[in-house]
Scaffold this active site. Structure first.
Site, PDB file in Angstrom:
ATOM      1  N   LYS A   2      50.339  16.472  56.980  1.00  0.00           N
ATOM      2  CA  LYS A   2      50.414  14.825  56.864  1.00  0.00           C
ATOM      3  C   LYS A   2      49.372  14.410  55.982  1.00  0.00           C
ATOM      4  O   LYS A   2      48.360  14.730  55.913  1.00  0.00           O
ATOM      5  CB  LYS A   2      50.188  14.455  58.486  1.00  0.00           C
ATOM      6  N   GLN A  32      41.841  15.104  53.790  1.00  0.00           N
ATOM      7  CA  GLN A  32      43.048  15.027  54.615  1.00  0.00           C
ATOM      8  C   GLN A  32      43.041  15.951  56.023  1.00  0.00           C
ATOM      9  O   GLN A  32      43.113  15.547  57.008  1.00  0.00           O
ATOM     10  CB  GLN A  32      44.323  14.925  54.232  1.00  0.00           C
ATOM     11  N   LYS A  40      39.969  14.558  57.893  1.00  0.00           N
ATOM     12  CA  LYS A  40      40.190  13.323  58.621  1.00  0.00           C
ATOM     13  C   LYS A  40      41.101  13.373  59.840  1.00  0.00           C
ATOM     14  O   LYS A  40      40.917  12.942  60.764  1.00  0.00           O
ATOM     15  CB  LYS A  40      40.730  12.482  57.548  1.00  0.00           C
ATOM     16  N   LYS A  74      49.017  16.369  51.073  1.00  0.00           N
ATOM     17  CA  LYS A  74      48.784  15.084  49.810  1.00  0.00           C
ATOM     18  C   LYS A  74      49.863  15.518  48.990  1.00  0.00           C
ATOM     19  O   LYS A  74      50.023  16.616  48.581  1.00  0.00           O
ATOM     20  CB  LYS A  74      47.499  14.925  49.365  1.00  0.00           C
ATOM     21  N   ASP A  99      50.068   5.823  49.614  1.00  0.00           N
ATOM     22  CA  ASP A  99      48.537   5.937  49.137  1.00  0.00           C
ATOM     23  C   ASP A  99      48.896   4.889  47.880  1.00  0.00           C
ATOM     24  O   ASP A  99      49.650   4.092  47.828  1.00  0.00           O
ATOM     25  CB  ASP A  99      48.099   7.295  48.857  1.00  0.00           C
ATOM     26  N   THR A 148      44.685   1.035  58.128  1.00  0.00           N
ATOM     27  CA  THR A 148      43.364   1.422  57.194  1.00  0.00           C
ATOM     28  C   THR A 148      42.570   0.610  57.153  1.00  0.00           C
ATOM     29  O   THR A 148      41.197   0.702  57.530  1.00  0.00           O
ATOM     30  CB  THR A 148      44.060   2.098  55.890  1.00  0.00           C
ATOM     31  N   ASN A 194      46.742  -2.477  49.496  1.00  0.00           N
ATOM     32  CA  ASN A 194      46.744  -2.331  50.887  1.00  0.00           C
ATOM     33  C   ASN A 194      45.581  -2.103  51.785  1.00  0.00           C
ATOM     34  O   ASN A 194      45.441  -2.946  52.794  1.00  0.00           O
ATOM     35  CB  ASN A 194      48.043  -1.113  51.256  1.00  0.00           C
ATOM     36  N   SER A 209      49.943   6.444  61.443  1.00  0.00           N
ATOM     37  CA  SER A 209      51.192   7.067  60.997  1.00  0.00           C
ATOM     38  C   SER A 209      51.523   8.433  62.284  1.00  0.00           C
ATOM     39  O   SER A 209      52.580   8.438  62.333  1.00  0.00           O
ATOM     40  CB  SER A 209      50.558   7.940  59.611  1.00  0.00           C
TER      41      SER A 209
HETATM   42  P1  NDP Z   1      47.175   0.369  46.478  1.00  0.00           P
HETATM   43  O1  NDP Z   1      47.911   1.056  45.573  1.00  0.00           O
HETATM   44  O2  NDP Z   1      47.846  -0.544  47.372  1.00  0.00           O
HETATM   45  O3  NDP Z   1      45.655  -0.291  46.098  1.00  0.00           O
HETATM   46  C1  NDP Z   1      44.860   0.108  44.922  1.00  0.00           C
HETATM   47  C2  NDP Z   1      44.062  -0.758  44.569  1.00  0.00           C
HETATM   48  O4  NDP Z   1      42.862   0.150  43.871  1.00  0.00           O
HETATM   49  C3  NDP Z   1      44.327  -1.638  43.459  1.00  0.00           C
HETATM   50  O5  NDP Z   1      43.859  -2.790  43.601  1.00  0.00           O
HETATM   51  C4  NDP Z   1      44.227  -0.952  42.245  1.00  0.00           C
HETATM   52  O6  NDP Z   1      44.007  -1.770  41.092  1.00  0.00           O
HETATM   53  C5  NDP Z   1      42.862  -0.164  42.577  1.00  0.00           C
HETATM   54  N1  NDP Z   1      42.663   0.933  41.618  1.00  0.00           N
HETATM   55  C6  NDP Z   1      43.639   2.024  41.911  1.00  0.00           C
HETATM   56  N2  NDP Z   1      43.314   3.065  41.008  1.00  0.00           N
HETATM   57  C7  NDP Z   1      41.988   2.514  40.270  1.00  0.00           C
HETATM   58  C8  NDP Z   1      41.435   3.195  39.415  1.00  0.00           C
HETATM   59  N3  NDP Z   1      41.363   4.417  38.710  1.00  0.00           N
HETATM   60  N4  NDP Z   1      40.335   2.058  38.900  1.00  0.00           N
HETATM   61  C9  NDP Z   1      40.039   0.890  39.333  1.00  0.00           C
HETATM   62  N5  NDP Z   1      40.949   0.323  40.333  1.00  0.00           N
HETATM   63  C10 NDP Z   1      41.921   1.161  40.777  1.00  0.00           C
HETATM   64  O7  NDP Z   1      46.383   1.437  47.380  1.00  0.00           O
HETATM   65  P2  NDP Z   1      45.742   1.440  48.823  1.00  0.00           P
HETATM   66  O8  NDP Z   1      45.116   0.287  48.853  1.00  0.00           O
HETATM   67  O9  NDP Z   1      46.695   2.171  49.584  1.00  0.00           O
HETATM   68  O10 NDP Z   1      44.572   2.669  48.464  1.00  0.00           O
HETATM   69  C11 NDP Z   1      43.232   2.467  48.182  1.00  0.00           C
HETATM   70  C12 NDP Z   1      42.405   3.475  48.534  1.00  0.00           C
HETATM   71  O11 NDP Z   1      42.542   3.815  50.001  1.00  0.00           O
HETATM   72  C13 NDP Z   1      42.799   5.105  47.876  1.00  0.00           C
HETATM   73  O12 NDP Z   1      41.584   5.760  47.783  1.00  0.00           O
HETATM   74  C14 NDP Z   1      43.712   5.580  48.910  1.00  0.00           C
HETATM   75  O13 NDP Z   1      43.618   7.084  49.005  1.00  0.00           O
HETATM   76  C15 NDP Z   1      42.836   5.164  50.261  1.00  0.00           C
HETATM   77  N6  NDP Z   1      43.550   5.102  51.561  1.00  0.00           N
HETATM   78  C16 NDP Z   1      44.671   4.812  51.525  1.00  0.00           C
HETATM   79  C17 NDP Z   1      45.460   4.578  52.858  1.00  0.00           C
HETATM   80  C18 NDP Z   1      46.644   3.999  53.186  1.00  0.00           C
HETATM   81  O14 NDP Z   1      46.907   4.038  54.285  1.00  0.00           O
HETATM   82  N7  NDP Z   1      47.038   3.433  52.074  1.00  0.00           N
HETATM   83  C19 NDP Z   1      44.652   5.450  53.980  1.00  0.00           C
HETATM   84  C20 NDP Z   1      43.429   6.017  53.699  1.00  0.00           C
HETATM   85  C21 NDP Z   1      42.856   5.946  52.524  1.00  0.00           C
HETATM   86  P3  NDP Z   1      45.055  -1.737  39.903  1.00  0.00           P
HETATM   87  O15 NDP Z   1      46.295  -2.115  40.540  1.00  0.00           O
HETATM   88  O16 NDP Z   1      44.291  -2.375  38.773  1.00  0.00           O
HETATM   89  O17 NDP Z   1      45.314  -0.137  39.556  1.00  0.00           O
HETATM   90  O1  2IT Z   2      44.427   8.870  52.610  1.00  0.00           O
HETATM   91  C1  2IT Z   2      45.300   8.518  53.656  1.00  0.00           C
HETATM   92  O2  2IT Z   2      44.886   8.885  54.727  1.00  0.00           O
HETATM   93  C2  2IT Z   2      46.472   8.163  53.726  1.00  0.00           C
HETATM   94  N1  2IT Z   2      46.813   7.636  52.541  1.00  0.00           N
HETATM   95  C3  2IT Z   2      47.351   7.821  54.727  1.00  0.00           C
HETATM   96  C4  2IT Z   2      48.285   9.023  54.974  1.00  0.00           C
HETATM   97  C5  2IT Z   2      49.301   8.769  55.994  1.00  0.00           C
HETATM   98  O3  2IT Z   2      49.897  10.201  56.281  1.00  0.00           O
HETATM   99  O4  2IT Z   2      49.315   7.724  56.585  1.00  0.00           O
END
Ligand code: NDP
Ligand code: 2IT
Length: 452
Positions: free
Chosen positions: A96, A117, A120, A132, A172, A216, A247, A384
């Site tokens: 997952k 993961q 976690k 992943k 992600d 998250t 997100n 999830s």
């Molecule tokens: P999104 O794609 O929704 O948003 C990502 C954000 O981070 C954007 O604002 C983006 O800006 C910025 N970003 C991404 N890469 C870079 C980079 N290399 N340098 C600077 N800014 C960057 O992703 P999420 O919000 O889903 O994910 C954010 C983090 O949270 C990640 O580390 C992800 O692994 C983690 N995460 C997400 C989960 C989920 O449920 N979605 C669960 C647990 C962890 P820009 O558009 O300019 O790239």
């Molecule tokens: O990093 C993470 O935990 C996620 N991007 C969510 C994974 C999931 O299966 O919901």
């Protein structure tokens, strides 16, 4: 009986071996290092875990798939991206974990994310293994039709590796509700099965769980609140710096406001916004989720309270709390020093591995409460798993019920990490607590299931 220093030497050898066997994967080395350097106390105290080969199996993915993803843009030009799925560990349940679409994606990045993961998911207590995947595809500036064709091509290979009892991807970076929709549609078409539990983060009208989009960010704020409670404080009246504007960042900002705190920043890869009145989350959602715009547009529309700082880092804005919610290694030792100088009380990782090892050590040495991502951001994958449970039962729960479960799970994870850290002589060290507690659950299952 093995001593702690013998165990440490063995772990150091293993880390050197990991670097040799997995060249050019610095993020994976970093993630492995961060976990293994905390395991010596548990390996020394519990001889069954020192069994030859156990940790070696844990750092080797069960399966790694790399595939070609050809697709055509709106002008008919052919592009070739690379797709990945790393199925890391299934001792506790089906693999997952999310899919990341970002140009920086490579095998080492996906392996670091898959490795995190595993621990976690174990911490959630919900019977999910770790995996992943993703691609070096860059969705920025692509039309909906281009994203759809990409997702269809990606799934045309991925479908044979996944399934509700095998491997369950989700979102992600760069993968949200739109992409999950296109991926699910193609899976359903190829397999001719309505297999709702094969992907999570689906739309609420066709099998998605309520509160999954929020989970998250909400979960990270609940984890930060639990760390503060431990110190006799709460969120009321606290100022927070949040990075990212996707997100995780959006729902972090929303939950902070709901609990009486105030997030004053958000960012993207072009720079950050500081908003003296606090980020207006509805405006941020409009700009980022509806218009798919950038944070400088937020600042333009917000008026005089907000300012866009091109190229800067949010960590220079003074605050009580910091919740990094963008990407790996976005908060380094200098940033940590700035946060400490400005009196930060807690840092809670919404992103995966956003703080460098040097930053983590500095924050911990300075007495800042530090919540590592594998504990603090587990709310997303936890909901999830609740989505999978609803899919299997062909039912859907109310938002209130899901949020109640999420709150209970985040508080349980906090307690588990806190108690485990105490038990292994590292009081207040959530990094050690999270790593050891996650490790114990996975290792117990692996030992019971034999050498596979
Ligand atoms: P999104 O794609 O929704 O948003 C990502 C954000 O981070 C954007 O604002 C983006 O800006 C910025 N970003 C991404 N890469 C870079 C980079 N290399 N340098 C600077 N800014 C960057 O992703 P999420 O919000 O889903 O994910 C954010 C983090 O949270 C990640 O580390 C992800 O692994 C983690 N995460 C997400 C989960 C989920 O449920 N979605 C669960 C647990 C962890 P820009 O558009 O300019 O790239
Ligand atoms: O990093 C993470 O935990 C996620 N991007 C969510 C994974 C999931 O299966 O919901």
């Amino acid at each position: 009986m093995t001593t702690r220093s013998e165990t440490r030497t063995a772990l150091d050898h293993l880390l050197t071996e990991i670097e040799h066997r997995n060249p050019a994967q610095p993020e994976f080395h970093q993630a492995a290092h961060e976990v293994l350097e905390t395991l010596a106390p548990v390996l020394a105290a519990r001889p069954e875990y020192a069994e030859p080969g156990l940790v070696e199996r844990l750092v080797e993915p069960e399966r790694q798939v790399i595939f070609r993803v050809p697709w055509q843009d709106d002008q008919g030009r052919v592009h070739v991206n690379r797709g990945f799925r790393v199925e890391f560990n299934s001792a506790l349940g089906p693999y997952k974990g999310g899919l990341r679409f970002h140009p920086s994606v490579n095998l080492g990045v996906i392996k670091f994310l898959g490795f995190e993961q595993v621990f976690k998911n174990a911490l959630t207590g919900l019977g999910i293994g770790g995996g992943k995947g993703g691609s070096d595809f860059d969705p920025h500036g692509r039309s909906d039709a281009e994203v759809m064709r990409f997702c269809q091509s990606f799934m045309t290979e991925l479908y044979r590796h996944i399934g509700e009892h095998t491997d369950v991807p989700a979102g992600d970076i760069g993968v949200g509700g739109r992409e999950i929709g296109y991926l699910f549609g193609q899976y359903r078409r190829i397999t001719n099965r309505w297999e709702a539990g094969v992907l999570t983060g689906k739309g609420a009208g066709w099998g998605g769980s309520l509160i999954r989009p929020e989970a998250t960010g909400y979960g990270n704020v609940l984890f930060a609140a639990a760390m503060l409670r431990e110190r006799g404080e709460d969120l009321e009246g606290q100022t927070a710096v949040v990075s990212g504007s996707g997100n995780v960042a959006i729902y972090t900002i929303e939950k902070l406001a709901a609990l009486g705190a105030n997030a004053v920043t958000c960012s993207d890869s072009s720079g950050y916004v500081v908003d003296e009145k606090g980020i207006d989350v509805e405006l941020l959602k409009q700009v980022k989720e509806v218009e798919r715009g950038r944070v400088d547009t937020y600042a333009e529309r917000r008026g005089s309270s907000a300012r866009f700082v091109p190229g800067g880092r949010v960590w220079e804005v003074p605050a009580d709390l910091a919740l990094p919610s963008a990407t790996q290694n976005e908060l380094d030792e200098n940033d940590a020093a700035t946060l400490v100088r400005n009196g930060v009380k807690a840092v809670s990782e919404g992103a995966n591995m956003p703080a460098t090892p040097e930053a983590v050590h500095l924050l911990q040495r300075s007495g800042v409460a530090f919540g590592p991502g594998k504990a603090a951001n587990a709310g997303g994958v936890a909901v999830s798993a609740l989505e999978m449970a609803q899919n299997h039962a062909r039912t859907s729960w109310t938002a209130a019920r899901v949020e109640e479960e999420l709150t209970r799970i985040m508080n349980d994870i906090h307690t588990t990490c806190h108690e485990t850290a105490d038990r292994y002589g590292a009081p207040g060290d959530y990094v050690t607590g999270a790593n050891i507690a996650g490790f114990e659950r996975v290792a117990d299952a692996m030992l019971a299931q034999g050498v596979i």
